[in-house]
Design a protein around this motif. Sequence first.
Motif, PDB file in Angstrom:
ATOM      1  N   LEU A 195       0.807  -1.215   0.000  1.00 26.41           N
ATOM      2  CA  LEU A 195       0.000   0.000   0.000  1.00 26.41           C
ATOM      3  C   LEU A 195       0.843   1.270   0.000  1.00 26.41           C
ATOM      4  N   ALA A 196       1.850   1.338   0.842  1.00 23.67           N
ATOM      5  CA  ALA A 196       2.643   2.571   0.926  1.00 23.67           C
ATOM      6  C   ALA A 196       3.342   2.840  -0.402  1.00 23.67           C
ATOM      7  N   GLU A 197       3.880   1.789  -0.998  1.00 22.78           N
ATOM      8  CA  GLU A 197       4.583   1.962  -2.289  1.00 22.78           C
ATOM      9  C   GLU A 197       3.604   2.384  -3.371  1.00 22.78           C
ATOM     10  N   PHE A 219     -22.422  -0.248   6.035  1.00 25.62           N
ATOM     11  CA  PHE A 219     -22.935   0.779   5.123  1.00 25.62           C
ATOM     12  C   PHE A 219     -22.793   0.316   3.669  1.00 25.62           C
ATOM     13  N   VAL A 220     -21.732  -0.431   3.415  1.00 28.80           N
ATOM     14  CA  VAL A 220     -21.505  -1.034   2.105  1.00 28.80           C
ATOM     15  C   VAL A 220     -21.127  -2.503   2.319  1.00 28.80           C
ATOM     16  N   PRO A 221     -21.388  -3.348   1.315  1.00 22.89           N
ATOM     17  CA  PRO A 221     -21.140  -4.799   1.477  1.00 22.89           C
ATOM     18  C   PRO A 221     -19.681  -5.186   1.232  1.00 22.89           C
ATOM     19  N   ASN A 222     -18.760  -4.446   1.827  1.00 21.11           N
ATOM     20  CA  ASN A 222     -17.339  -4.744   1.684  1.00 21.11           C
ATOM     21  C   ASN A 222     -16.604  -4.215   2.910  1.00 21.11           C
ATOM     22  N   LEU A 223     -15.397  -4.711   3.108  1.00 14.89           N
ATOM     23  CA  LEU A 223     -14.599  -4.336   4.283  1.00 14.89           C
ATOM     24  C   LEU A 223     -13.198  -3.962   3.804  1.00 14.89           C
ATOM     25  N   THR A 224     -12.667  -2.837   4.231  1.00 14.53           N
ATOM     26  CA  THR A 224     -11.306  -2.495   3.804  1.00 14.53           C
ATOM     27  C   THR A 224     -10.409  -2.286   5.017  1.00 14.53           C
ATOM     28  N   PHE A 225     -10.125  -1.021   5.349  1.00 15.13           N
ATOM     29  CA  PHE A 225      -9.190  -0.753   6.440  1.00 15.13           C
ATOM     30  C   PHE A 225      -9.647   0.487   7.201  1.00 15.13           C
ATOM     31  N   GLY A 226      -8.977   0.736   8.343  1.00 14.74           N
ATOM     32  CA  GLY A 226      -9.352   1.895   9.152  1.00 14.74           C
ATOM     33  C   GLY A 226      -8.163   2.734   9.562  1.00 14.74           C
ATOM     34  N   LYS A 245      -2.417   5.550  10.202  1.00 16.14           N
ATOM     35  CA  LYS A 245      -1.344   5.858  11.178  1.00 16.14           C
ATOM     36  C   LYS A 245       0.008   5.335  10.672  1.00 16.14           C
ATOM     37  N   CYS A 246      -0.045   4.204   9.974  1.00 17.01           N
ATOM     38  CA  CYS A 246       1.203   3.628   9.434  1.00 17.01           C
ATOM     39  C   CYS A 246       1.660   4.363   8.162  1.00 17.01           C
ATOM     40  N   LEU A 247       0.678   4.821   7.376  1.00 17.29           N
ATOM     41  CA  LEU A 247       1.022   5.504   6.114  1.00 17.29           C
ATOM     42  C   LEU A 247       1.598   6.896   6.361  1.00 17.29           C
ATOM     43  N   ARG A 248       1.037   7.616   7.311  1.00 18.82           N
ATOM     44  CA  ARG A 248       1.355   9.032   7.486  1.00 18.82           C
ATOM     45  C   ARG A 248       2.876   9.291   7.633  1.00 18.82           C
ATOM     46  N   PRO A 249       3.597   8.566   8.477  1.00 19.16           N
ATOM     47  CA  PRO A 249       5.038   8.864   8.618  1.00 19.16           C
ATOM     48  C   PRO A 249       5.829   8.640   7.323  1.00 19.16           C
ATOM     49  N   LYS A 250       5.293   7.776   6.447  1.00 16.69           N
ATOM     50  CA  LYS A 250       6.007   7.481   5.187  1.00 16.69           C
ATOM     51  C   LYS A 250       5.809   8.572   4.150  1.00 16.69           C
ATOM     52  N   MET A 251       4.740   9.333   4.274  1.00  9.53           N
ATOM     53  CA  MET A 251       4.448  10.419   3.327  1.00  9.53           C
ATOM     54  C   MET A 251       3.856  11.599   4.093  1.00  9.53           C
ATOM     55  N   ASP A 258      -6.393  11.758  14.611  1.00  9.61           N
ATOM     56  CA  ASP A 258      -5.164  11.388  15.333  1.00  9.61           C
ATOM     57  C   ASP A 258      -4.214  10.587  14.441  1.00  9.61           C
ATOM     58  N   ALA A 259      -4.775   9.807  13.525  1.00  8.15           N
ATOM     59  CA  ALA A 259      -3.948   8.955  12.658  1.00  8.15           C
ATOM     60  C   ALA A 259      -3.268   9.759  11.555  1.00  8.15           C
ATOM     61  N   GLY A 260      -3.792  10.988  11.302  1.00  8.57           N
ATOM     62  CA  GLY A 260      -3.152  11.827  10.289  1.00  8.57           C
ATOM     63  C   GLY A 260      -3.982  12.079   9.049  1.00  8.57           C
ATOM     64  N   ALA A 261      -5.281  11.798   9.109  1.00  5.76           N
ATOM     65  CA  ALA A 261      -6.149  12.071   7.958  1.00  5.76           C
ATOM     66  C   ALA A 261      -6.253  13.576   7.711  1.00  5.76           C
ATOM     67  N   SER A 262      -6.425  13.959   6.441  1.00  2.00           N
ATOM     68  CA  SER A 262      -6.510  15.381   6.072  1.00  2.00           C
ATOM     69  C   SER A 262      -7.954  15.828   5.870  1.00  2.00           C
ATOM     70  N   MET A 263      -8.746  14.970   5.227  1.00  3.42           N
ATOM     71  CA  MET A 263     -10.148  15.276   4.959  1.00  3.42           C
ATOM     72  C   MET A 263     -10.990  14.053   5.318  1.00  3.42           C
ATOM     73  N   TYR A 264     -12.174  14.320   5.814  1.00  2.48           N
ATOM     74  CA  TYR A 264     -13.078  13.243   6.256  1.00  2.48           C
ATOM     75  C   TYR A 264     -14.366  13.407   5.475  1.00  2.48           C
ATOM     76  N   THR A 265     -14.557  12.554   4.480  1.00  2.47           N
ATOM     77  CA  THR A 265     -15.734  12.615   3.627  1.00  2.47           C
ATOM     78  C   THR A 265     -16.698  11.518   4.048  1.00  2.47           C
ATOM     79  N   PHE A 266     -17.850  11.945   4.599  1.00  6.49           N
ATOM     80  CA  PHE A 266     -18.832  10.960   5.053  1.00  6.49           C
ATOM     81  C   PHE A 266     -20.072  11.018   4.176  1.00  6.49           C
ATOM     82  N   HIS A 267     -20.954  10.067   4.360  1.00  3.48           N
ATOM     83  CA  HIS A 267     -22.154   9.977   3.528  1.00  3.48           C
ATOM     84  C   HIS A 267     -23.393  10.498   4.264  1.00  3.48           C
TER      85      HIS A 267
END
Length: 231
Positions: free
Chosen positions: A23-25, A47-54, A59-65, A88-97
């Motif tokens: 993912l980071a690469e 909310f949707v019939p799929n599961l990804t990440f949270g 938090k792991c991506l932010r220090p890399k970029m 806290d994890a480093g998100a910039s924008m929070y787009t909700f439905h």
Amino acid sequence: MALSNGCSCRIAPSILNADLSSLAEECQRLLDCGSDYLHLDVMDGHFVPNLTFGHPVVKCLRPKMPEAFFEMHMMVDNPERWVEAMADAGASMYTFHYEATSDPVACIRKIKEAGMKVGLGVNPPTDVSVVLPYVDMVDLILIMTVNPGFGGQSFMSECLPKVQVLREKYKNLDIEVDGGVGPKTIQQCADVGANVIVSGSALVKHDNPREAIQMMRATINEAIAKSQLER
Ligand SMILES: O=C(CO)[C@@H](O)[C@H](O)COP(=O)(O)O
């Protein structure tokens, strides 16, 4: 006909169909190809019939970029629940439905208090009129052009009139389209006034993502310039 549009173009790859084992690469590769920010699809299996990440992944991506702009596309029920954790994890924008909460204003307020930019999204069956009371409170309106849950779906052009309605009312609003968007569908999006482009499979699987990003950016910028001449 391109509609009046006082915004700038942003190209935001979605990594939903990327190789998540790298993912980071993958994120860095897409940023290095000239994208403006990353669109990270969070799904809860409710909310949707799929599961990804949270937020742990963010938090792991932010220090890399550290300079990257992360738009979190929260395809989750009760989006209020994850605001602080994502900030806290480093998100910039929070787009909700709109469809995921009983109190959009409270959610918008919580996101702003957490220091993030706010996006508000609607699914294909939802009428665009529901977002009008909130346009002045948010940074971006997301018009889904697929039913959320999976990447690689077919573009739903029947959703584009929602973009046109918003652009005719709000010349400087950031209007994002997400779902089945790529070089083959970008002109339709430009013609109705979209200026923020989420593209997942079309970019992730493209032989030359840099070229594809340049082409989509040029298409949107041409429409913006044309609309400004027509004012
Ligand atoms: O958010 C979703 C679906 O829920 C996707 O639309 C991705 O964000 C983009 O994927 P492509 O449709 O561009 O492959």
